[in-house]
Design a protein around this motif. Structure first.
Motif, PDB file in Angstrom:
ATOM      1  N   TYR A 195       0.836  -1.209   0.000  1.00 25.39           N
ATOM      2  CA  TYR A 195       0.000   0.000   0.000  1.00 25.39           C
ATOM      3  C   TYR A 195       0.867   1.254   0.000  1.00 25.39           C
ATOM      4  N   ASP A 197       1.069   3.435  -2.098  1.00 32.70           N
ATOM      5  CA  ASP A 197       0.399   4.583  -2.716  1.00 32.70           C
ATOM      6  C   ASP A 197      -0.986   4.822  -2.117  1.00 32.70           C
ATOM      7  N   GLY A 198      -1.267   4.253  -0.945  1.00 33.05           N
ATOM      8  CA  GLY A 198      -2.616   4.389  -0.390  1.00 33.05           C
ATOM      9  C   GLY A 198      -2.623   4.549   1.112  1.00 33.05           C
ATOM     10  N   HIS A 200      -5.134   3.692   4.508  1.00 35.97           N
ATOM     11  CA  HIS A 200      -6.284   2.905   4.951  1.00 35.97           C
ATOM     12  C   HIS A 200      -7.325   3.759   5.672  1.00 35.97           C
ATOM     13  N   TYR A 360      -6.508  -6.701   0.519  1.00 37.54           N
ATOM     14  CA  TYR A 360      -5.942  -6.449  -0.804  1.00 37.54           C
ATOM     15  C   TYR A 360      -6.394  -7.520  -1.797  1.00 37.54           C
ATOM     16  N   SER A 394     -10.777  -1.185   3.678  1.00 38.37           N
ATOM     17  CA  SER A 394      -9.316  -1.262   3.771  1.00 38.37           C
ATOM     18  C   SER A 394      -8.835  -1.270   5.214  1.00 38.37           C
ATOM     19  N   ASP A 401      -0.041   0.956   5.642  1.00 32.84           N
ATOM     20  CA  ASP A 401      -0.282   1.817   4.483  1.00 32.84           C
ATOM     21  C   ASP A 401       0.920   2.737   4.260  1.00 32.84           C
ATOM     22  N   LYS A 402       0.797   3.644   3.299  1.00 34.56           N
ATOM     23  CA  LYS A 402       1.927   4.504   2.946  1.00 34.56           C
ATOM     24  C   LYS A 402       2.447   5.281   4.151  1.00 34.56           C
ATOM     25  N   ALA A 428       2.614   1.553  -6.690  1.00 33.80           N
ATOM     26  CA  ALA A 428       2.858   1.602  -5.251  1.00 33.80           C
ATOM     27  C   ALA A 428       4.344   1.785  -4.957  1.00 33.80           C
TER      28      ALA A 428
END
Length: 452
Positions: A195, A197-198, A200, A360, A394, A401-402, A428
């Motif tokens: 993750y 690039d994301g 949660h 995911y 998520s 996450d990121k 990502a």
């Protein structure tokens, strides 16, 4: 010192990394490729001079090619944490049965060989790995917060250089496992970017969102299907459902919820949940507190376990015919196998069905297709219309996450000389690399996707 990435270079499956030094070689994980990344199971590199295999955790994308590693001639020690040592045979037994249809006797022969090579190591304890008579490296496992037994691995070379392989890092503030703590020193960090690039949804509010989705589904009737990995996701979901039942319902809600069976239809997940209870010393303080007040977050009264295949098939048929409400948790988490497929085949055409994707979904999997909103999917070579409501949460990801990955890196007292970004789709990897460079968190940043 040289690192080769045999897997998890341009995606999130097939984790396998080789560390070569002047003295010897170490292999970190040997996982199965899945979804669009699926490839032949044969080992494509020489294994005879590898001095040890180090396992970060027991998910199939990190251990799934272990039998093929043995078939290729690997005979060296396999190091992992105590809990991982208990989970690996269970996971591989299931995989060998499903992938190859091996009979129990043949599976046991392979698993006994793996167990004979396995060296369980406690968290926080240095262990020397030898290429006789020299020490190749000292290794130490530290909690990664991903699943039971998961670890990031510190590798200290005779030169005193420290390489850290993150394995899969878990998110912060999960109620069942403690947060990962950054290492004290790293020269080279090999870090996942699932993750990268994301961000949660808040874990603190995920039980509230789960409750809201279930409340909404109760109005429609029908079944709530939650595809979940047998290790990690299933236990987190059961943990939150128990919390909702115990503390978050008013009197009228309690009457409605008491009518809903919570069905765990996964023999593997049931066995793994027993292991979670066995290793409750590794739980977070919040989880231990529930036990102290007499609650059993992974074994509550309303939870029913389905074991035999005949009971499973009978339940699928019954739910299809009656449309009665139920919460069903079944493997696999990306809908690419397991008992969840029978439920989806039977219930996706029913508009009363709700599917909650709680993690995911890799490229090429049925879960990714449902997540994208495809109106028709293929299961067992048959077209299935999708009228069910599909939801994504998520907050149940077992991956950092990121922001949490960056927080882990920033927590290292002295910035690493090099950070290698692996285990992520190209976007990502690129997003995480750009942010690491922008913040100046390493002298050099490289991405696995760009390596030969």
């Amino acid at each position: 010192m040289h690192i080769i990435h045999h897997g998890a270079k341009t995606g999130v499956t097939g984790s396998c990394h080789q560390l070569t030094t002047e003295i010897g070689k170490l292999l970190i994980d040997c996982g199965l490729f899945q979804g669009d990344e699926t490839r032949p199971l044969d080992i494509e590199f020489d294994v005879h001079d590898i001095d040890a295999l180090i396992l970060t955790h027991a998910h199939i994308d990190h251990i799934g090619r272990l039998p093929w590693l043995l078939a290729a001639g690997f005979k060296s020690p396999i190091y992992c944490t105590l809990a991982t040592a208990k989970l690996v045979p269970m996971m591989l037994d299931d995989a060998l049965r499903l992938q190859l249809g091996l009979k129990r006797k043949d599976r046991q022969r392979i698993l006994k060989l793996i167990e004979s090579l396995t060296v369980p190591v406690h968290y926080g304890v240095w262990r020397s790995v030898y290429h006789r008579p020299d020490c190749v490296a000292d290794i130490r496992f530290q909690p990664a917060g991903h699943i039971l037994g998961s670890a990031f691995v510190e590798v200290k070379l005779p030169s005193k250089e420290v390489i850290v392989f993150s394995g899969d890092l878990g998110p912060n503030n999960t109620p069942l496992l403690p947060d990962p703590t950054p290492p004290e020193r790293v020269d080279v960090l090999v870090i996942e970017s699932t993750y990268g690039d994301g961000v949660h949804e808040s874990i603190e509010h995920r039980a509230q969102r789960l409750k809201a989705l279930i409340d909404r589904s109760l109005l429609d009737g029908g079944v709530i299907l939650i595809p979940a990995f047998s290790v990690g996701r299933t236990q987190e979901l059961l943990f939150d459902i128990e919390a909702i039942l115990a503390t978050q319902l008013n009197e009228s809600e309690r009457r409605e919820w008491s009518k809903i069976p919570v069905i765990l239809d996964s023999p593997m997940a049931a066995k793994v949940t027993e292991r979670y209870r066995e290793f409750k010393a590794l739980w977070s303080e919040e989880a231990k507190t529930r036990l102290e007040v007499g609650r059993h977050p992974l074994a509550f009264e309303q939870c029913i376990t389905i074991d035999s295949h005949s009971d499973h098939q009978a339940l699928v048929n019954r739910l299809k015919q009656t449309g009665e409400p139920a919460i069903v948790v079944a493997a696999s988490g990306m809908c690419n196998g397991g008992r969840i497929l029978n439920y989806l085949k039977a219930l996706l055409p029913d508009a009363r069905t709700d599917v909650i994707l709680a993690g995911y979904q890799a490229r090429g999997t049925l879960g990714r297709k449902l997540q994208r909103g495809e109106q028709q999917v293929e299961i067992d070579n048959k077209p299935i219309d999708v009228s069910a409501h599909i939801h994504t949460m998520s907050g149940y990801s077992a991956h950092a996450d990121k922001n949490e990955l960056l927080q882990f890196i920033e927590g290292i007292p002295t910035k690493p000389k090099e950070i290698r970004i692996v285990h992520g789709d190209e976007k990502a990897q690129e997003a995480l690399a750009a942010e690491v460079e922008r913040r100046g968190l390493a002298e050099r940043v490289v991405m696995a996707k760009d390596m030969a």
